[in-house]
Design an enzyme around this catalytic site. Structure first.
Site, PDB file in Angstrom:
ATOM      1  N   LYS A   1      50.110  94.376   5.317  1.00  0.00           N
ATOM      2  CA  LYS A   1      51.208  95.042   4.474  1.00  0.00           C
ATOM      3  C   LYS A   1      51.714  93.913   3.871  1.00  0.00           C
ATOM      4  O   LYS A   1      52.422  93.053   4.525  1.00  0.00           O
ATOM      5  CB  LYS A   1      52.045  95.831   5.199  1.00  0.00           C
ATOM      6  CG  LYS A   1      53.308  96.165   4.548  1.00  0.00           C
ATOM      7  CD  LYS A   1      54.075  97.447   5.083  1.00  0.00           C
ATOM      8  CE  LYS A   1      55.435  97.679   4.134  1.00  0.00           C
ATOM      9  NZ  LYS A   1      56.158  98.923   4.821  1.00  0.00           N
TER      10      LYS A   1
ATOM     11  N   LYS B   1      47.772  97.738   2.233  1.00  0.00           N
ATOM     12  CA  LYS B   1      48.867  98.070   1.488  1.00  0.00           C
ATOM     13  C   LYS B   1      49.599  97.075   0.711  1.00  0.00           C
ATOM     14  O   LYS B   1      50.038  96.121   1.161  1.00  0.00           O
ATOM     15  CB  LYS B   1      50.015  98.950   2.354  1.00  0.00           C
ATOM     16  CG  LYS B   1      51.177  99.338   1.778  1.00  0.00           C
ATOM     17  CD  LYS B   1      52.133  99.951   2.810  1.00  0.00           C
ATOM     18  CE  LYS B   1      53.200 100.293   1.943  1.00  0.00           C
ATOM     19  NZ  LYS B   1      54.607 100.953   2.765  1.00  0.00           N
TER      20      LYS B   1
END
Ligand code: PBG
Length: 324
Positions: free
Chosen positions: A195, A248
């Protein structure tokens, strides 16, 4: 004369369909939904046209519509009033908090859906950070306890997949232990493994009113410049027991999706985030890009890169098109 003419395999719809390497289906989607307190309210997120924040009653109706379109998986995010937030994100593990009530209600009404959660302190934290703040720093190990409590409360409320999005070190192993020690060995973990500290989360933070009150998230979310570091994060999450590894954002990180897909045998998933959604919507509203074709191309590219499931705000729209 040319012996090899690749255009022959593109000569008609029939041939093109026959040689298509990647297919997008409704089964690929996990639909993120925003939950707010109260009743009978549905508010559009201003930076995400077509995406709403729902009170539970209307959220259940929305899930019903999406189930009818064939969408089976959902990820729920809560937006809380400031009065419910504190420095330890206590509300996040309240069994009677709106989040846990919503999880229970969705699973009760639609038992066949796959319901995924978000584990991080930010929606419940008065500091707007994903971990506990002490003297201006995000403290790792004390945060794990809070995350463990949150994950357990979600499992108790019926969650199928726990989604730690906090990026603290050691959280997957910690949460796995808490779940197992309490008998929730069947509850899966989809780790937000890679992330990134991304500018593409802006519209999401508007939707949840969860922007950090000071500083940024760069001491825990990853540097967009790095891909080897994603392998380290993924390796740790795999070893600690993650069932899925997520990347992400998605579109600016297709190489990261591909790298993880090439190196790990657990499913890789991707989060097509709020800013990626907002970019297309803004361009489409201006008549600069054609919404439907561009959307499907974006989603297909994420799948082609190696994602086996995609969290996307486009899920409902794309489902309508794919069902045609
Ligand atoms: C919270 C969280 C964020 C997103 C998902 N979970 C925001 C953040 O880390 O600041 C972003 C999702 C999106 O932009 O669509 N930890």
């Amino acid at each position: 004369m040319l012996t090899r003419r690749p255009r022959r395999n593109r000569k008609s719809v029939g041939v093109r369909q026959m040689v298509q390497e990647t297919q997008l289906t409704v089964d690929d989607f996990i639909f993120p939904l925003f939950l707010i307190e109260g009743e009978n309210k549905k508010e559009e997120v201003s930076s995400m046209p077509g995406i709403y924040r729902y009170t539970l009653d209307l959220l259940l109706e929305e899930v019903g519509e999406c189930v009818a379109l064939g969408i089976n998986s959902y990820c729920i995010f809560p937006s809380l009033g400031e009065d419910k937030k504190d420095s330890l994100a206590t509300e996040g593990s309240n069994p009677e908090g709106i989040y846990q009530i919503a999880l229970r209600s969705i699973k009760e009404k639609y038992p066949d859906t796959v319901v995924m959660t978000d584990v991080a302190m930010d929606p419940y934290s008065s500091d707007g950070h994903d971990g506990i703040v002490k003297e201006g720093k995000i403290v790792n190990d004390e945060t794990l306890e809070v995350l463990g409590k949150m994950a357990l409360a979600q499992a108790k409320a019926g969650a199928d997949i726990i989604g730690p999005s906090d990026m603290m070190d050691g959280r997957i192993g910690y949460i796995r232990d808490v779940l197992d020690d309490n008998g929730y060995t069947d509850v899966s973990i989809m780790s937000y493994s890679a992330k990134y500290a991304s500018a593409f989360y802006g519209p999401f933070r508007d939707a949840l009113d969860s922007a950090p009150k000071f500083g940024d998230k760069k001491t825990y979310q990853m540097d967009p410049a790095n891909v080897k570091e994603a392998l380290i994060e993924a390796e740790l999450d795999y070893v600690e027991g993650a069932d899925f590894l997520m990347v992400k954002p998605a579109l600016s990180y297709l190489d990261v999706i591909k790298t993880l897909a090439d190196n790990f045998d657990v499913p890789i998933t991707a989060y097509n985030v709020s800013g990626e959604y907002a970019m297309l919507k803004a361009a489409a509203q201006n008549g600069w890009l054609e919404n439907d074709k561009t959307m499907l191309e974006m989603l297909l590219s994420i799948k082609r890169a190696g994602a086996s499931a995609i969290l996307t705000y486009f899920a409902k729209e794309a489902a309508v098109l794919l069902n045609k």
